[in-house]
Write a protein that holds these residues in place. Structure first.
Motif, PDB file in Angstrom:
ATOM      1  N   SER A  28      54.816  35.299  31.001  1.00 52.88           N
ATOM      2  CA  SER A  28      55.950  35.958  31.630  1.00 52.88           C
ATOM      3  C   SER A  28      55.577  37.385  31.968  1.00 52.88           C
ATOM      4  CB  SER A  28      57.161  35.943  30.702  1.00 52.88           C
ATOM      5  OG  SER A  28      56.906  36.747  29.579  1.00 52.88           O
ATOM      6  N   SER A  29      56.339  37.962  32.837  1.00 52.15           N
ATOM      7  CA  SER A  29      56.054  39.340  33.201  1.00 52.15           C
ATOM      8  C   SER A  29      57.201  40.205  32.723  1.00 52.15           C
ATOM      9  CB  SER A  29      55.899  39.458  34.712  1.00 52.15           C
ATOM     10  OG  SER A  29      57.074  39.059  35.341  1.00 52.15           O
ATOM     11  N   ASP A  30      56.871  41.445  32.458  1.00 52.31           N
ATOM     12  CA  ASP A  30      57.933  42.361  32.096  1.00 52.31           C
ATOM     13  C   ASP A  30      58.013  43.459  33.141  1.00 52.31           C
ATOM     14  OD1 ASP A  30      55.891  44.131  31.588  1.00 52.31           O
ATOM     15  OD2 ASP A  30      56.058  44.010  29.418  1.00 52.31           O
ATOM     16  N   SER A  31      58.925  44.345  32.948  1.00 52.99           N
ATOM     17  CA  SER A  31      59.200  45.337  33.969  1.00 52.99           C
ATOM     18  C   SER A  31      58.149  46.429  34.059  1.00 52.99           C
ATOM     19  CB  SER A  31      60.566  45.970  33.702  1.00 52.99           C
ATOM     20  OG  SER A  31      60.532  46.638  32.450  1.00 52.99           O
ATOM     21  N   GLU A  32      57.183  46.437  33.161  1.00 53.83           N
ATOM     22  CA  GLU A  32      56.214  47.518  33.163  1.00 53.83           C
ATOM     23  C   GLU A  32      54.889  47.117  33.775  1.00 53.83           C
ATOM     24  OE1 GLU A  32      56.157  49.985  29.653  1.00 53.83           O
ATOM     25  OE2 GLU A  32      57.713  48.723  28.831  1.00 53.83           O
ATOM     26  N   GLY A  33      54.768  45.931  34.327  1.00 52.50           N
ATOM     27  CA  GLY A  33      53.507  45.510  34.884  1.00 52.50           C
ATOM     28  C   GLY A  33      52.523  45.041  33.820  1.00 52.50           C
ATOM     29  N   LYS A  34      52.962  44.954  32.562  1.00 55.93           N
ATOM     30  CA  LYS A  34      52.111  44.479  31.471  1.00 55.93           C
ATOM     31  C   LYS A  34      52.278  42.979  31.373  1.00 55.93           C
ATOM     32  CE  LYS A  34      53.389  48.475  28.817  1.00 55.93           C
ATOM     33  NZ  LYS A  34      54.045  48.898  27.626  1.00 55.93           N
ATOM     34  N   SER A  35      51.881  42.291  32.360  1.00 58.12           N
ATOM     35  CA  SER A  35      52.230  40.893  32.448  1.00 58.12           C
ATOM     36  C   SER A  35      51.011  40.015  32.432  1.00 58.12           C
ATOM     37  CB  SER A  35      52.977  40.673  33.757  1.00 58.12           C
ATOM     38  OG  SER A  35      52.106  40.962  34.829  1.00 58.12           O
ATOM     39  N   GLY A  36      51.256  38.765  32.688  1.00 59.52           N
ATOM     40  CA  GLY A  36      50.179  37.821  32.876  1.00 59.52           C
ATOM     41  C   GLY A  36      49.301  38.245  34.029  1.00 59.52           C
ATOM     42  N   LEU A  37      49.861  38.992  34.954  1.00 56.26           N
ATOM     43  CA  LEU A  37      49.070  39.472  36.091  1.00 56.26           C
ATOM     44  C   LEU A  37      47.957  40.390  35.623  1.00 56.26           C
ATOM     45  CD1 LEU A  37      51.954  40.257  38.606  1.00 56.26           C
ATOM     46  CD2 LEU A  37      50.385  38.313  38.645  1.00 56.26           C
ATOM     47  N   MET A  38      48.260  41.326  34.752  1.00 54.83           N
ATOM     48  CA  MET A  38      47.224  42.236  34.262  1.00 54.83           C
ATOM     49  C   MET A  38      46.247  41.495  33.355  1.00 54.83           C
ATOM     50  SD  MET A  38      47.416  44.973  35.865  1.00 54.83           S
ATOM     51  CE  MET A  38      46.139  45.872  35.016  1.00 54.83           C
ATOM     52  N   ALA A  39      46.718  40.537  32.621  1.00 51.72           N
ATOM     53  CA  ALA A  39      45.812  39.753  31.775  1.00 51.72           C
ATOM     54  C   ALA A  39      44.803  39.005  32.641  1.00 51.72           C
ATOM     55  CB  ALA A  39      46.606  38.776  30.916  1.00 51.72           C
ATOM     56  N   GLU A  40      45.275  38.468  33.748  1.00 54.50           N
ATOM     57  CA  GLU A  40      44.372  37.781  34.677  1.00 54.50           C
ATOM     58  C   GLU A  40      43.404  38.769  35.326  1.00 54.50           C
ATOM     59  OE1 GLU A  40      43.967  34.388  35.499  1.00 54.50           O
ATOM     60  OE2 GLU A  40      45.115  34.221  33.648  1.00 54.50           O
ATOM     61  N   ALA A  41      43.908  39.927  35.697  1.00 52.71           N
ATOM     62  CA  ALA A  41      43.052  40.953  36.304  1.00 52.71           C
ATOM     63  C   ALA A  41      41.952  41.359  35.329  1.00 52.71           C
ATOM     64  CB  ALA A  41      43.877  42.167  36.712  1.00 52.71           C
ATOM     65  N   ILE A  42      42.315  41.536  34.070  1.00 48.50           N
ATOM     66  CA  ILE A  42      41.333  41.899  33.048  1.00 48.50           C
ATOM     67  C   ILE A  42      40.315  40.783  32.872  1.00 48.50           C
ATOM     68  CG2 ILE A  42      41.046  42.279  30.564  1.00 48.50           C
ATOM     69  CD1 ILE A  42      43.695  43.897  30.693  1.00 48.50           C
ATOM     70  N   LYS A  43      40.798  39.555  32.850  1.00 51.62           N
ATOM     71  CA  LYS A  43      39.893  38.420  32.668  1.00 51.62           C
ATOM     72  C   LYS A  43      38.824  38.397  33.756  1.00 51.62           C
ATOM     73  CE  LYS A  43      40.982  34.190  33.939  1.00 51.62           C
ATOM     74  NZ  LYS A  43      41.666  32.894  34.017  1.00 51.62           N
ATOM     75  N   TYR A  44      39.240  38.558  35.012  1.00 52.99           N
ATOM     76  CA  TYR A  44      38.279  38.504  36.109  1.00 52.99           C
ATOM     77  C   TYR A  44      37.380  39.742  36.150  1.00 52.99           C
ATOM     78  CZ  TYR A  44      40.370  34.252  37.799  1.00 52.99           C
ATOM     79  OH  TYR A  44      40.804  32.959  37.896  1.00 52.99           O
ATOM     80  N   ALA A  45      37.902  40.886  35.763  1.00 50.21           N
ATOM     81  CA  ALA A  45      37.068  42.086  35.699  1.00 50.21           C
ATOM     82  C   ALA A  45      36.009  41.929  34.613  1.00 50.21           C
ATOM     83  CB  ALA A  45      37.923  43.324  35.450  1.00 50.21           C
ATOM     84  N   GLU A  46      36.396  41.348  33.494  1.00 49.80           N
ATOM     85  CA  GLU A  46      35.417  41.115  32.425  1.00 49.80           C
ATOM     86  C   GLU A  46      34.359  40.106  32.860  1.00 49.80           C
ATOM     87  OE1 GLU A  46      37.942  40.129  29.116  1.00 49.80           O
ATOM     88  OE2 GLU A  46      38.052  42.226  28.473  1.00 49.80           O
ATOM     89  N   LEU A  47      34.767  39.101  33.610  1.00 47.74           N
ATOM     90  CA  LEU A  47      33.794  38.154  34.149  1.00 47.74           C
ATOM     91  C   LEU A  47      32.840  38.851  35.111  1.00 47.74           C
ATOM     92  CD1 LEU A  47      35.988  34.985  34.747  1.00 47.74           C
ATOM     93  CD2 LEU A  47      34.020  35.165  33.222  1.00 47.74           C
ATOM     94  N   ALA A  48      33.369  39.741  35.938  1.00 46.25           N
ATOM     95  CA  ALA A  48      32.515  40.497  36.859  1.00 46.25           C
ATOM     96  C   ALA A  48      31.511  41.324  36.070  1.00 46.25           C
ATOM     97  CB  ALA A  48      33.362  41.397  37.756  1.00 46.25           C
TER      98      ALA A  48
END
Length: 128
Positions: A29-49
């Protein structure tokens, strides 16, 4: 037979409870601060990079995927008027764009450094 029935009831109860939790949007779920699954996915792909230090093509691809999730998180932060989150997101975006640019030019080491910087910003956002 009694154990089988009891196990069957427990199984159905577990499935029902699990579907109720997922339906409520608890996971991812996402919350109002942008600390959501979206940032978790962004981190995951950045770590893969980051793991592809010597391969600019892979860095480029994973950084682009991370960038897409950060852009979505930025939209979410704008919609919720979260200035603090937008600051970290903007810095993450800027650094990911630089990483992509350098990866495209074949500068894997420099691209990895920008990925590291972007990850620092993303972690600061998710830690707040």
């Amino acid at each position: 037979m009694k154990n089988f029935t009891a196990n069957l009831v427990i199984c159905f109860f577990t499935l029902f409870l699990n579907s109720q939790i997922n339906a409520s949007g608890f996971f991812g779920s996402s919350d109002s601060e942008g600390k959501s699954g979206l940032m978790a996915e962004a981190i995951k792909y950045a770590e893969l990079a980051k793991t592809h230090k010597a391969h600019p093509e892979e860095i480029h691809e994973y950084a682009k995927m991370s960038l897409e999730y950060v852009k979505k998180a930025e939209i979410q932060a704008i919609e919720h008027d979260n200035t603090q989150a937008r600051t970290h997101i903007t810095e993450s975006l800027r650094r990911l764009v630089e990483a992509i640019k350098h990866a495209r030019m074949g500068h894997a080491r420099i691209a990895t450094e920008y990925i590291d910087d972007a990850l620092v910003e993303m972690y600061q956002l998710t830690d707040n």
